[in-house]
Design an enzyme around this catalytic site. Sequence first.
Site, PDB file in Angstrom:
ATOM      1  N   SER A  49       0.530  -1.662  -0.140  1.00 23.39           N
ATOM      2  CA  SER A  49       0.336  -0.471  -0.007  1.00 23.39           C
ATOM      3  C   SER A  49       1.188   1.508   0.149  1.00 23.39           C
ATOM      4  CB  SER A  49      -0.434   0.230   1.223  1.00 23.39           C
ATOM      5  OG  SER A  49       0.264  -0.098   2.314  1.00 23.39           O
TER       6      SER A  49
ATOM      7  N   HIS B 129      -1.333  -2.616  -6.465  1.00 23.72           N
ATOM      8  CA  HIS B 129      -1.917  -2.573  -5.012  1.00 23.72           C
ATOM      9  C   HIS B 129      -3.225  -2.219  -4.875  1.00 23.72           C
ATOM     10  CE1 HIS B 129      -4.011   0.300  -1.534  1.00 23.72           C
ATOM     11  NE2 HIS B 129      -3.257  -0.061  -0.958  1.00 23.72           N
TER      12      HIS B 129
ATOM     13  N   GLU C  72      -4.093   0.355  -8.000  1.00 25.57           N
ATOM     14  CA  GLU C  72      -2.799   0.644  -8.867  1.00 25.57           C
ATOM     15  C   GLU C  72      -1.924   0.080  -9.038  1.00 25.57           C
ATOM     16  OE1 GLU C  72      -3.745   4.447  -5.281  1.00 25.57           O
ATOM     17  OE2 GLU C  72      -2.565   2.750  -5.324  1.00 25.57           O
TER      18      GLU C  72
ATOM     19  N   ASN D 211      -3.687   6.190  -1.025  1.00 30.95           N
ATOM     20  CA  ASN D 211      -4.029   6.205   0.229  1.00 30.95           C
ATOM     21  C   ASN D 211      -2.898   7.487   1.057  1.00 30.95           C
ATOM     22  OD1 ASN D 211      -4.379   3.565   1.100  1.00 30.95           O
ATOM     23  ND2 ASN D 211      -2.127   2.739   1.511  1.00 30.95           N
TER      24      ASN D 211
END
Length: 282
Positions: free
Chosen positions: A119, A140, A152, A190
Amino acid sequence: MELNKVAVIGAGLMGSGIAQTCAQAGYEVVNVDVFPGALEKAEANLSALFDKKVQKGKMTEGEKCEILGRISYSSTYEDVKGAYLIVEAVPEKIDIKKETFANLDQYADEETILVSNTSGLSISEIAAATKRPHKVMGVHFFYPAPVMKLAELIRGLATSDDTYRTVREFADRIKKTIVDAPEFPGFIVNRILVPMQNEAAFMVMEGCSPEDVDNAMKLGANHPMGPLELTDFVGVDVMLATMTGLYEGFHDSKYRPCPLLETMVKAGHLGRKSGRGFYKYE
């Protein structure tokens, strides 16, 4: 090497979910975990999930057996042989990731691509633990992997164009919507989302109730889930680790983790998985 075989390392919630996603897309999957108990739990949970789908008419018995038949479980890295692509889903700690990739580098076929489900950790640093950095890349996934549509894609400094194309084709096949993310801490989602959750924790520390913070964001910003509900869902410890990674990666005070999060983790208030976080759970 079989172009229809993939391996998933880690049988926790993310690893087992990724394995399920791949099997549903038609891949033959081996889910590897060094802890046999984790494999048994993953297999039992998936079987129970599919039984419920059959009962509700969302899946036929034949479909259930077909998908489950594509997944095998193993506690040894040797069974990754033959996979054209391996997805790592071990805990989000750089030392564990690097050790895992070093092991995979020894057992995987020479042409196998190694993918990290991280992440926010450095793909280049993970790739440096192998002798094939050009064949290492990040994908991700989001929890729960079979439901969340986004993936991602993150290239390391050494990731080759061929590796990128192959991984993109893999993500397409498992029906993910793809975004290309830069190799910076937090990537895209994130880096934007976790600081918001962190700010929500600061507001609770300053006297706001979790309910008020979450209701404000759900009703005022039309979010389907409040930032503190989301923190409890993913794990307070996971959120703190991600925020700490942003802070250490950018050396910017705006990413300073909220002290309340650190206190909650020390107290074992990790969210839904521990029964208590910002809220209490049965």
